[in-house]
Scaffold this motif. Structure first.
Motif, short mmCIF file in Angstrom:
data_model
loop_
_atom_site.label_atom_id
_atom_site.label_comp_id
_atom_site.label_asym_id
_atom_site.label_seq_id
_atom_site.Cartn_x
_atom_site.Cartn_y
_atom_site.Cartn_z
N ALA A 96 -13.61 4.39 -22.45
CA ALA A 96 -12.28 4.55 -23.04
C ALA A 96 -11.96 6.02 -23.25
O ALA A 96 -10.82 6.46 -23.02
N MET A 97 -12.94 6.80 -23.67
CA MET A 97 -12.74 8.23 -23.84
C MET A 97 -12.48 8.91 -22.50
O MET A 97 -11.60 9.77 -22.38
N VAL A 98 -13.26 8.54 -21.49
CA VAL A 98 -13.06 9.11 -20.16
C VAL A 98 -11.66 8.81 -19.66
O VAL A 98 -10.96 9.70 -19.14
N ASP A 99 -11.22 7.56 -19.82
CA ASP A 99 -9.88 7.18 -19.37
C ASP A 99 -8.81 8.00 -20.07
O ASP A 99 -7.85 8.47 -19.45
N PHE A 100 -8.96 8.19 -21.38
CA PHE A 100 -7.98 8.98 -22.12
C PHE A 100 -7.94 10.42 -21.62
O PHE A 100 -6.86 10.99 -21.41
N LEU A 101 -9.09 11.02 -21.42
CA LEU A 101 -9.14 12.41 -20.99
C LEU A 101 -8.56 12.61 -19.60
O LEU A 101 -8.01 13.67 -19.28
N LEU A 102 -8.66 11.59 -18.77
CA LEU A 102 -8.18 11.70 -17.40
C LEU A 102 -6.71 11.34 -17.25
O LEU A 102 -6.15 11.46 -16.16
N GLN A 103 -6.07 10.93 -18.31
CA GLN A 103 -4.67 10.55 -18.23
C GLN A 103 -3.79 11.77 -17.93
O GLN A 103 -4.09 12.88 -18.35
N GLY A 104 -2.69 11.52 -17.22
CA GLY A 104 -1.70 12.59 -17.03
C GLY A 104 -1.77 13.22 -15.65
O GLY A 104 -2.83 13.67 -15.20
N SER B 7 -18.07 -0.01 -24.38
CA SER B 7 -16.68 0.25 -23.98
C SER B 7 -16.18 1.60 -24.50
O SER B 7 -15.12 2.07 -24.07
N ALA B 8 -16.94 2.25 -25.39
CA ALA B 8 -16.44 3.44 -26.05
C ALA B 8 -16.30 4.63 -25.11
O ALA B 8 -15.23 5.24 -25.01
N VAL B 9 -17.37 5.01 -24.43
CA VAL B 9 -17.32 6.19 -23.56
C VAL B 9 -16.33 6.01 -22.42
O VAL B 9 -15.55 6.93 -22.12
N PRO C 75 -21.84 9.16 -18.41
CA PRO C 75 -20.57 9.06 -17.66
C PRO C 75 -19.73 10.34 -17.66
O PRO C 75 -19.00 10.57 -16.70
N PHE C 76 -19.81 11.15 -18.71
CA PHE C 76 -19.01 12.37 -18.73
C PHE C 76 -19.38 13.29 -17.57
O PHE C 76 -18.52 13.92 -16.95
N ALA C 77 -20.68 13.35 -17.26
CA ALA C 77 -21.14 14.21 -16.17
C ALA C 77 -20.72 13.69 -14.81
O ALA C 77 -20.69 14.44 -13.83
N ARG C 78 -20.39 12.41 -14.73
CA ARG C 78 -19.96 11.83 -13.44
C ARG C 78 -18.45 11.97 -13.22
O ARG C 78 -17.97 11.77 -12.11
N MET D 244 -23.18 5.98 -34.60
CA MET D 244 -23.66 6.08 -33.22
C MET D 244 -22.94 5.09 -32.31
O MET D 244 -23.50 4.60 -31.34
N PHE D 245 -21.69 4.79 -32.60
CA PHE D 245 -20.97 3.77 -31.85
C PHE D 245 -20.90 4.06 -30.36
O PHE D 245 -20.78 3.16 -29.53
N MET D 246 -20.96 5.34 -29.97
CA MET D 246 -20.89 5.68 -28.55
C MET D 246 -22.08 5.11 -27.78
O MET D 246 -21.99 4.87 -26.58
N LEU D 247 -23.21 4.89 -28.48
CA LEU D 247 -24.37 4.25 -27.87
C LEU D 247 -24.38 2.75 -28.09
O LEU D 247 -25.00 2.01 -27.32
N GLN D 248 -23.72 2.30 -29.14
CA GLN D 248 -23.77 0.89 -29.52
C GLN D 248 -22.72 0.03 -28.82
O GLN D 248 -22.93 -1.16 -28.61
#
Length: 272
Positions: free
Chosen positions: A258-266, A254-256, A42-45, A247-251
């Motif tokens: 949530a990270m994408v949403d945080f990074l895109l805030q603002g 909802s983790a990744v 998802p980061f690459a998208r 390895m929670f990012m794979l397990q």
């Protein structure tokens, strides 16, 4: 094979996607030749994503002298310079989170928003698992030692009840398709030695970059208490626990996101 000279080092990197600039800093032993990886998800998208092999690892230069956490942070800043990036969003995972903490301390203006995943501050704030203490363990012996540390649910009782899954997990963790490459063992050892000296605890209260701390509930490498300590030190930070171990990012699916949403805030990120 894209390469740049950054901080006096010949660094292998890969770049993909469109959107806000995101620098991904990987963990202990990270090697971009191991696929799939963050470049395929998802980061690459969502971002103009750059990931790289850190000094001593993968296809990046492996100088044979002691490394420091400051070296790793300055490598990241130097890579941004060589890319023409004045600043960027940053995510650091495990050891990469330690590098990212040193980056935001040493080069605070370069990091716009930061995700620290399964990492620790060091010092009085708590250190991650001491890999420097198990340097004598190799292959399957190392994998057997680390499996219940990576995920505290995978203890002896779980292994006895799930022999096939246990054997598969050990074989996967022990595999190293690039074993025997020149400089590989030395570079990995130099990274572990630098990791042992990680301590930015006293510097974190001065950080003003928006930070998300992401962690696994069952992580024995970056324990939950270290995550709570990070949240206390980093004023205004967001702390999220997810279902999983190191390895929670794979397990936890909802983790990744949530990270994408945080990074895109603002609104300040729009159009960058």
């Amino acid at each position: 094979m894209p390469r740049l000279i950054a901080n006096g080092l010949d660094i292998h990197y890969e770049r993909t996607g469109q959107g806000p600039r995101l620098l991904f800093i990987s963990g202990t032993g990270g090697d971009l030749r191991v696929r799939p990886n963050m470049l395929d998800g998802p980061f690459a998208r969502a971002f103009d994503l750059v990931a790289y092999d850190q000094r001593g690892l993968g296809q990046t230069e492996k100088p044979d002298h002691p490394y420091s956490m400051a070296d790793y942070a300055d490598d990241a800043a130097g890579l941004m310079d060589s890319l023409g990036w004045e600043d960027a969003l940053v995510i650091g995972v495990s050891f990469g989170g330690m590098v990212a903490q040193n980056l935001v301390v040493r080069h605070p203006g370069r990091v716009r928003r930061l995700v620290l995943a399964c990492t620790s501050p060091g010092g009085a704030g708590g250190a991650s698992f001491p890999f420097h203490d198990i340097g004598h363990l190799k292959g399957e012996a190392r994998a057997r030692h680390l499996l219940p540390v990576n995920d505290t649910r995978l203890d002896a009782a779980w292994a006895a009840a799930n022999p096939e899954r246990y054997a598969e997990a050990i074989a996967q963790a022990a595999a190293d398709p690039f074993a025997g490459e020149p400089g590989r063992e030395m570079g990995a050892r130099r990274q572990i030695e630098a990791r042992a000296g990680h301590d930015v605890w006293a510097d974190l209260p001065a950080v003003r970059t928006p930070v998300m701390i992401a962690a696994g509930r069952h992580d024995g490498i970056a324990p939950p208490q270290s995550q709570l300590n990070l949240a206390l030190a980093l004023r205004g930070s967001v702390l999220r626990f997810f279902e999983g171990g190191h390895m929670f990012m794979l397990q936890d699916r909802s983790a990744v996101p949530a990270m994408v949403d945080f990074l895109l805030q603002g609104d300040a990120l729009a159009g960058t």
